[in-house]
Write a protein that holds these residues in place. Structure first.
Motif, PDB file in Angstrom:
ATOM      1  N   UNK A 148     -37.037  61.794 -56.609  1.00 35.07           N
ATOM      2  CA  UNK A 148     -37.506  62.542 -57.778  1.00 35.07           C
ATOM      3  C   UNK A 148     -36.409  63.411 -58.384  1.00 35.07           C
ATOM      4  N   UNK A 149     -36.307  63.353 -59.708  1.00 35.22           N
ATOM      5  CA  UNK A 149     -35.290  64.119 -60.411  1.00 35.22           C
ATOM      6  C   UNK A 149     -35.006  63.524 -61.777  1.00 35.22           C
ATOM      7  N   UNK A 150     -34.077  64.100 -62.513  1.00 33.45           N
ATOM      8  CA  UNK A 150     -33.799  63.635 -63.880  1.00 33.45           C
ATOM      9  C   UNK A 150     -33.270  62.208 -63.944  1.00 33.45           C
ATOM     10  N   UNK A 151     -32.480  61.793 -62.958  1.00 33.50           N
ATOM     11  CA  UNK A 151     -31.950  60.424 -62.987  1.00 33.50           C
ATOM     12  C   UNK A 151     -33.075  59.409 -62.851  1.00 33.50           C
ATOM     13  N   UNK A 152     -34.036  59.702 -61.973  1.00 35.22           N
ATOM     14  CA  UNK A 152     -35.181  58.818 -61.812  1.00 35.22           C
ATOM     15  C   UNK A 152     -35.975  58.724 -63.110  1.00 35.22           C
ATOM     16  N   UNK A 153     -36.227  59.876 -63.734  1.00 34.28           N
ATOM     17  CA  UNK A 153     -36.990  59.890 -64.972  1.00 34.28           C
ATOM     18  C   UNK A 153     -36.278  59.123 -66.082  1.00 34.28           C
ATOM     19  N   UNK A 154     -34.957  59.262 -66.156  1.00 39.71           N
ATOM     20  CA  UNK A 154     -34.195  58.562 -67.187  1.00 39.71           C
ATOM     21  C   UNK A 154     -34.294  57.044 -67.002  1.00 39.71           C
ATOM     22  N   UNK A 155     -34.108  56.580 -65.770  1.00 39.13           N
ATOM     23  CA  UNK A 155     -34.156  55.133 -65.529  1.00 39.13           C
ATOM     24  C   UNK A 155     -35.553  54.574 -65.751  1.00 39.13           C
ATOM     25  N   UNK A 156     -36.575  55.327 -65.336  1.00 36.04           N
ATOM     26  CA  UNK A 156     -37.940  54.870 -65.569  1.00 36.04           C
ATOM     27  C   UNK A 156     -38.266  54.860 -67.058  1.00 36.04           C
ATOM     28  N   UNK A 157     -37.779  55.854 -67.800  1.00 36.68           N
ATOM     29  CA  UNK A 157     -38.016  55.898 -69.247  1.00 36.68           C
ATOM     30  C   UNK A 157     -37.428  54.673 -69.928  1.00 36.68           C
ATOM     31  N   UNK A 158     -36.210  54.325 -69.561  1.00 32.32           N
ATOM     32  CA  UNK A 158     -35.560  53.149 -70.149  1.00 32.32           C
ATOM     33  C   UNK A 158     -36.317  51.875 -69.800  1.00 32.32           C
ATOM     34  N   UNK A 159     -36.764  51.792 -68.553  1.00 32.27           N
ATOM     35  CA  UNK A 159     -37.505  50.607 -68.105  1.00 32.27           C
ATOM     36  C   UNK A 159     -38.841  50.479 -68.840  1.00 32.27           C
ATOM     37  N   UNK A 165     -42.908  49.745 -74.750  1.00 33.17           N
ATOM     38  CA  UNK A 165     -42.841  50.367 -76.061  1.00 33.17           C
ATOM     39  C   UNK A 165     -43.029  51.874 -76.034  1.00 33.17           C
ATOM     40  N   UNK A 166     -42.628  52.502 -77.139  1.00 29.96           N
ATOM     41  CA  UNK A 166     -42.645  53.957 -77.250  1.00 29.96           C
ATOM     42  C   UNK A 166     -44.057  54.529 -77.159  1.00 29.96           C
ATOM     43  N   UNK A 167     -45.037  53.818 -77.679  1.00 31.39           N
ATOM     44  CA  UNK A 167     -46.396  54.361 -77.734  1.00 31.39           C
ATOM     45  C   UNK A 167     -47.017  54.533 -76.348  1.00 31.39           C
ATOM     46  N   UNK A 168     -46.515  53.810 -75.360  1.00 39.04           N
ATOM     47  CA  UNK A 168     -47.070  53.899 -74.005  1.00 39.04           C
ATOM     48  C   UNK A 168     -46.197  54.709 -73.052  1.00 39.04           C
ATOM     49  N   UNK A 169     -45.055  55.178 -73.560  1.00 39.94           N
ATOM     50  CA  UNK A 169     -44.059  55.777 -72.661  1.00 39.94           C
ATOM     51  C   UNK A 169     -44.561  57.044 -71.978  1.00 39.94           C
ATOM     52  N   UNK A 170     -45.096  57.983 -72.731  1.00 39.45           N
ATOM     53  CA  UNK A 170     -45.532  59.267 -72.154  1.00 39.45           C
ATOM     54  C   UNK A 170     -46.611  59.063 -71.099  1.00 39.45           C
ATOM     55  N   UNK A 177     -45.386  59.732 -62.221  1.00 40.44           N
ATOM     56  CA  UNK A 177     -44.910  60.939 -61.545  1.00 40.44           C
ATOM     57  C   UNK A 177     -46.044  61.797 -60.991  1.00 40.44           C
ATOM     58  N   UNK A 178     -47.283  61.334 -61.127  1.00 44.53           N
ATOM     59  CA  UNK A 178     -48.433  62.127 -60.693  1.00 44.53           C
ATOM     60  C   UNK A 178     -48.348  62.478 -59.206  1.00 44.53           C
ATOM     61  N   UNK A 210     -34.153  69.697 -57.775  1.00 44.00           N
ATOM     62  CA  UNK A 210     -35.118  70.762 -57.495  1.00 44.00           C
ATOM     63  C   UNK A 210     -35.329  71.646 -58.726  1.00 44.00           C
ATOM     64  N   UNK A 211     -34.245  71.993 -59.388  1.00 42.17           N
ATOM     65  CA  UNK A 211     -34.345  72.828 -60.585  1.00 42.17           C
ATOM     66  C   UNK A 211     -35.124  72.122 -61.683  1.00 42.17           C
ATOM     67  N   UNK A 212     -34.850  70.851 -61.865  1.00 36.47           N
ATOM     68  CA  UNK A 212     -35.522  70.063 -62.902  1.00 36.47           C
ATOM     69  C   UNK A 212     -37.025  69.977 -62.646  1.00 36.47           C
ATOM     70  N   UNK A 213     -37.408  69.874 -61.376  1.00 38.52           N
ATOM     71  CA  UNK A 213     -38.811  69.695 -61.008  1.00 38.52           C
ATOM     72  C   UNK A 213     -39.537  71.020 -60.789  1.00 38.52           C
TER      73      UNK A 213
END
Length: 267
Positions: A148-159, A165-170, A177-178, A210-213
């Motif tokens: 867990x961290x920003x790198x994980x979020x970035x790679x998952x966002x790209x995937x 598509x953008x409409x389902x990303x959030x 991440x729940x 840790x700071x990011x989360x």
């Protein structure tokens, strides 16, 4: 000289290689009997698919035993493995059902690789009792997984963006991440297998996560005694399970973590 085959997760590759390199047979220290160990590693992350990991581990065990049987038929073969060493713990029950055919299996009494890195199930339990909402980081996890961290979020966002598509990303990021909500602390295991500069980089990485989360940061030192003793053949029953041929691994449902039962059906 004892001769073993080690089958383990690549999360612990650096620690295993360091322990083998420091083998008394190489260093000249004879306080324990020297050993020779052949190494086989499986990819990290397979604990997330325990049934597949169980199948792959049994296949590795059977492949090694078939090789030993063929070698034993050769008059030029003077030695064979005395044991197969598993660099896994219970690992989401991926080791449950693993069978020893002709060669004993030796397995740490551990929940997973974190227990092995910490040196004992007792130390793992003590630290867990201090904070059960803790997520573990180690050099192996940082290098080979996506903690867990920003790198994980970035790679998952790209995937997710590419696939859905953008409409389902959030929605997808929130759903994925729940599970992180049950954690509030990131603890880095400072490994004896890494140098000072490497550990500085792993510390900075984990602190950033840790700071990011919004988690607290903590670090503890590794204890590679369990791993070293596994590789050198110091297998006391409190820390290691020896699975004799004709037996298989089952959960013990107590502080011993794993035990054995006699195989049924085709062995």
């Amino acid at each position: 000289m004892a001769y073993f085959c080690y089958i383990g997760c690549s999360i612990l590759m650096k620690e295993v290689c360091r322990a083998v390199h420091q083998n008394p047979a190489r260093s000249g220290r004879q306080s324990v009997a020297p050993t020779r160990v052949d190494l086989r590693f499986l990819p990290a992350g397979l604990h997330e698919r325990p049934k597949i990991l169980q199948q792959l581990l049994q296949k590795e065990i059977d492949t090694v035993e078939e090789y030993v049987q063929l070698e034993g038929q050769s008059p030029l073969c003077r030695e064979t493995y005395q044991a197969l060493l598993l660099g896994y713990g219970l690992c989401s029950e991926a080791t449950v059902g693993l069978r020893a055919r002709r060669i004993p299996l030796v397995v740490p009494r551990a929940h997973d690789c974190i227990t092995i890195l910490l040196g004992s199930k007792e130390r793992h339990q003590k630290l867990f009792a201090e904070n059960s909402a803790n997520y573990w980081y180690s050099s192996g996890w940082i290098e080979r997984m996506l903690p867990p961290g920003p790198e994980r979020e970035k790679q998952l966002s790209e995937k997710f963006l590419q696939r859905y598509g953008q409409e389902n990303l959030s929605f997808l990021l929130e759903s994925e991440s729940h599970w992180q909500e049950r954690y509030c602390q990131a603890t880095l295991i400072i490994s004896q297998a890494d140098g000072v500069e490497q550990n500085k980089a792993y510390r900075a990485y984990t602190q950033n996560c840790a700071s990011h989360l919004g988690w607290e940061y903590r670090e503890v030192s590794s204890d590679l005694t369990m791993l070293t003793d596994l590789l050198k053949g110091a297998w006391d029953p409190e820390r290691f399970l020896i699975v004799q041929p004709g037996s298989e691994i089952i959960p013990s449902f107590n502080d011993q973590i794993i035990t054995t039962k006699e195989c049924t059906g085709n062995v």
